[in-house]
Design a protein around this motif. Structure first.
Motif, PDB file in Angstrom:
ATOM      1  N   ASP A  58       0.761  -1.343  -0.116  1.00  0.00           N
ATOM      2  CA  ASP A  58      -0.109   0.146  -0.088  1.00  0.00           C
ATOM      3  C   ASP A  58       0.983   1.279  -0.184  1.00  0.00           C
ATOM      4  OD1 ASP A  58      -2.300   1.298  -0.007  1.00  0.00           O
ATOM      5  OD2 ASP A  58      -2.909   1.073   2.086  1.00  0.00           O
ATOM      6  N   LYS A  59       1.670   1.202  -0.739  1.00  0.00           N
ATOM      7  CA  LYS A  59       2.724   2.609  -1.003  1.00  0.00           C
ATOM      8  C   LYS A  59       2.211   3.238  -2.023  1.00  0.00           C
ATOM      9  CE  LYS A  59       5.965   0.781   1.921  1.00  0.00           C
ATOM     10  NZ  LYS A  59       5.957   1.419   3.476  1.00  0.00           N
ATOM     11  N   ASP A  60       1.769   3.039  -3.223  1.00  0.00           N
ATOM     12  CA  ASP A  60       1.108   3.844  -4.224  1.00  0.00           C
ATOM     13  C   ASP A  60      -0.049   3.351  -4.676  1.00  0.00           C
ATOM     14  OD1 ASP A  60       1.458   6.085  -5.952  1.00  0.00           O
ATOM     15  OD2 ASP A  60       2.723   4.625  -7.339  1.00  0.00           O
ATOM     16  N   TYR A  61       0.011   2.753  -5.890  1.00  0.00           N
ATOM     17  CA  TYR A  61      -0.951   2.323  -6.727  1.00  0.00           C
ATOM     18  C   TYR A  61      -2.159   1.740  -5.971  1.00  0.00           C
ATOM     19  CZ  TYR A  61      -3.896  -0.049 -10.081  1.00  0.00           C
ATOM     20  OH  TYR A  61      -4.733  -0.364 -11.062  1.00  0.00           O
ATOM     21  N   ARG A  62      -2.047   1.295  -4.883  1.00  0.00           N
ATOM     22  CA  ARG A  62      -3.119   0.619  -4.279  1.00  0.00           C
ATOM     23  C   ARG A  62      -4.106   1.675  -3.583  1.00  0.00           C
ATOM     24  NH1 ARG A  62      -2.074  -4.060   0.409  1.00  0.00           N
ATOM     25  NH2 ARG A  62      -4.035  -4.105   1.413  1.00  0.00           N
ATOM     26  N   ASN A  63      -3.360   2.922  -3.352  1.00  0.00           N
ATOM     27  CA  ASN A  63      -4.333   3.790  -2.634  1.00  0.00           C
ATOM     28  C   ASN A  63      -5.590   4.284  -3.404  1.00  0.00           C
ATOM     29  OD1 ASN A  63      -1.535   6.184  -1.826  1.00  0.00           O
ATOM     30  ND2 ASN A  63      -2.095   4.324  -1.006  1.00  0.00           N
ATOM     31  N   ILE A  64      -5.733   3.701  -4.763  1.00  0.00           N
ATOM     32  CA  ILE A  64      -7.188   3.907  -5.498  1.00  0.00           C
ATOM     33  C   ILE A  64      -8.271   3.067  -4.834  1.00  0.00           C
ATOM     34  CG2 ILE A  64      -5.820   4.259  -7.571  1.00  0.00           C
ATOM     35  CD1 ILE A  64      -6.849   1.461  -8.539  1.00  0.00           C
ATOM     36  N   MET A  65      -7.783   2.018  -3.943  1.00  0.00           N
ATOM     37  CA  MET A  65      -8.762   1.498  -3.332  1.00  0.00           C
ATOM     38  C   MET A  65      -9.548   2.513  -2.378  1.00  0.00           C
ATOM     39  SD  MET A  65      -8.946  -1.702  -4.144  1.00  0.00           S
ATOM     40  CE  MET A  65      -9.831  -2.526  -2.587  1.00  0.00           C
ATOM     41  N   ASN A  66      -9.105   3.596  -2.198  1.00  0.00           N
ATOM     42  CA  ASN A  66      -9.767   4.754  -1.284  1.00  0.00           C
ATOM     43  C   ASN A  66     -10.825   5.628  -2.239  1.00  0.00           C
ATOM     44  OD1 ASN A  66      -8.532   4.284   1.413  1.00  0.00           O
ATOM     45  ND2 ASN A  66      -6.731   4.998   0.574  1.00  0.00           N
ATOM     46  N   TYR A  67     -10.879   5.201  -3.311  1.00  0.00           N
ATOM     47  CA  TYR A  67     -11.840   5.986  -4.205  1.00  0.00           C
ATOM     48  C   TYR A  67     -13.213   5.889  -3.456  1.00  0.00           C
ATOM     49  CZ  TYR A  67     -15.328   6.288  -8.228  1.00  0.00           C
ATOM     50  OH  TYR A  67     -16.182   6.628  -9.213  1.00  0.00           O
ATOM     51  N   GLY A  68     -13.895   6.867  -3.096  1.00  0.00           N
ATOM     52  CA  GLY A  68     -15.263   7.148  -2.695  1.00  0.00           C
ATOM     53  C   GLY A  68     -15.366   7.066  -0.995  1.00  0.00           C
ATOM     54  N   HIS A  69     -14.064   6.680  -0.752  1.00  0.00           N
ATOM     55  CA  HIS A  69     -13.793   6.532   1.094  1.00  0.00           C
ATOM     56  C   HIS A  69     -13.615   7.924   1.701  1.00  0.00           C
ATOM     57  CE1 HIS A  69     -13.887   2.298   0.033  1.00  0.00           C
ATOM     58  NE2 HIS A  69     -13.756   2.065   1.161  1.00  0.00           N
ATOM     59  N   THR A  70     -12.677   8.706   1.255  1.00  0.00           N
ATOM     60  CA  THR A  70     -12.474  10.063   1.981  1.00  0.00           C
ATOM     61  C   THR A  70     -13.820  10.789   2.193  1.00  0.00           C
ATOM     62  OG1 THR A  70     -10.404  10.274   0.842  1.00  0.00           O
ATOM     63  CG2 THR A  70     -11.686  12.090   1.789  1.00  0.00           C
ATOM     64  N   PHE A  71     -14.744  10.982   1.053  1.00  0.00           N
ATOM     65  CA  PHE A  71     -16.085  11.556   1.287  1.00  0.00           C
ATOM     66  C   PHE A  71     -17.032  10.782   2.115  1.00  0.00           C
ATOM     67  CE2 PHE A  71     -14.175  13.294  -2.696  1.00  0.00           C
ATOM     68  CZ  PHE A  71     -13.772  14.589  -2.143  1.00  0.00           C
ATOM     69  N   GLY A  72     -17.170   9.285   1.755  1.00  0.00           N
ATOM     70  CA  GLY A  72     -17.683   8.354   2.579  1.00  0.00           C
ATOM     71  C   GLY A  72     -17.459   8.345   3.963  1.00  0.00           C
ATOM     72  N   HIS A  73     -16.163   8.183   4.642  1.00  0.00           N
ATOM     73  CA  HIS A  73     -16.099   8.231   5.748  1.00  0.00           C
ATOM     74  C   HIS A  73     -16.629   9.406   6.678  1.00  0.00           C
ATOM     75  CE1 HIS A  73     -12.313   5.239   5.065  1.00  0.00           C
ATOM     76  NE2 HIS A  73     -13.620   4.582   5.343  1.00  0.00           N
ATOM     77  N   ALA A  74     -16.464  10.692   5.909  1.00  0.00           N
ATOM     78  CA  ALA A  74     -17.200  12.077   6.527  1.00  0.00           C
ATOM     79  C   ALA A  74     -18.706  11.646   6.565  1.00  0.00           C
ATOM     80  CB  ALA A  74     -16.519  12.854   5.364  1.00  0.00           C
TER      81      ALA A  74
END
Length: 182
Positions: A58-74
């Motif tokens: 989870d150093k770079d590319y895998r960060n895409i798994m957070n798509y929707g999560h930043t706004f969703g967690h809020a």
């Protein structure tokens, strides 16, 4: 079920190999057929496995798994977790897509194409930001992925084309988010 399907939609939208092409049909079948649900889960896990194998730690590319999560967690935080995780992520993807379009990253046609399924998956669970804005901005700012005063978001240029973008909560960005959640 809809919460789990939100996560399935997410990984299909992340996939650069075009396995997303039948996601709307697969989604509809999965809602009424257990075998179709199992197939959709299996396809989703294959996509997730491919992403993890490309970036195991989870150093770079895998960060895409957070798509929707930043706004969703809020959204989860503002609603005291009344909105299930996968639905909050679905709503978060809608916000990410609208911002992507607003910032010139996502063409209007793909925005509309992606929005159909996201709307189907979230239609039973509405989130209105009006009156909760400050609590929402505060929750966004607390996200562990943030750097300085910028919110680190996964935005999109289209199916399978995700991009990590630092954004500041300017009035224009806030207006776009509020409009998406109204």
């Amino acid at each position: 079920i809809l919460s789990g399907l939100g996560e399935a939609i997410k990984v299909h939208y992340l996939d650069p190999l075009k396995r997303h092409e039948n996601i709307e049909q697969d989604y509809q079948l999965a809602l009424c057929n257990q075998s179709a649900m199992e197939q959709l889960i299996y396809k989703s896990l294959l996509i997730k496995k491919d992403i993890i194998q490309q970036d195991e730690f989870d150093k770079d590319y895998r960060n895409i798994m957070n798509y929707g999560h930043t706004f969703g967690h809020a959204i989860e935080a503002v609603t005291d977790y009344d909105i299930p995780h996968g639905i909050a992520v679905t709503l978060g993807m809608k916000i990410a897509n609208e911002l992507s379009n607003n910032l010139g990253l996502l063409p209007e046609k793909e925005l509309k194409d992606m929005a159909r399924l996201l709307e189907s998956n979230s239609k039973e669970c509405r989130f209105n930001l009006i009156g909760k804005e400050e609590k929402y901005w505060s929750a966004l700012r607390r996200d562990k992925k943030n750097v300085d005063n910028r919110i680190m978001c996964i935005l999109t240029e289209g199916y399978g084309k995700m991009k990590k973008v630092p954004i500041e909560l300017t009035d224009d960005i806030k207006s776009c988010i509020i409009a998406t959640c109204s």
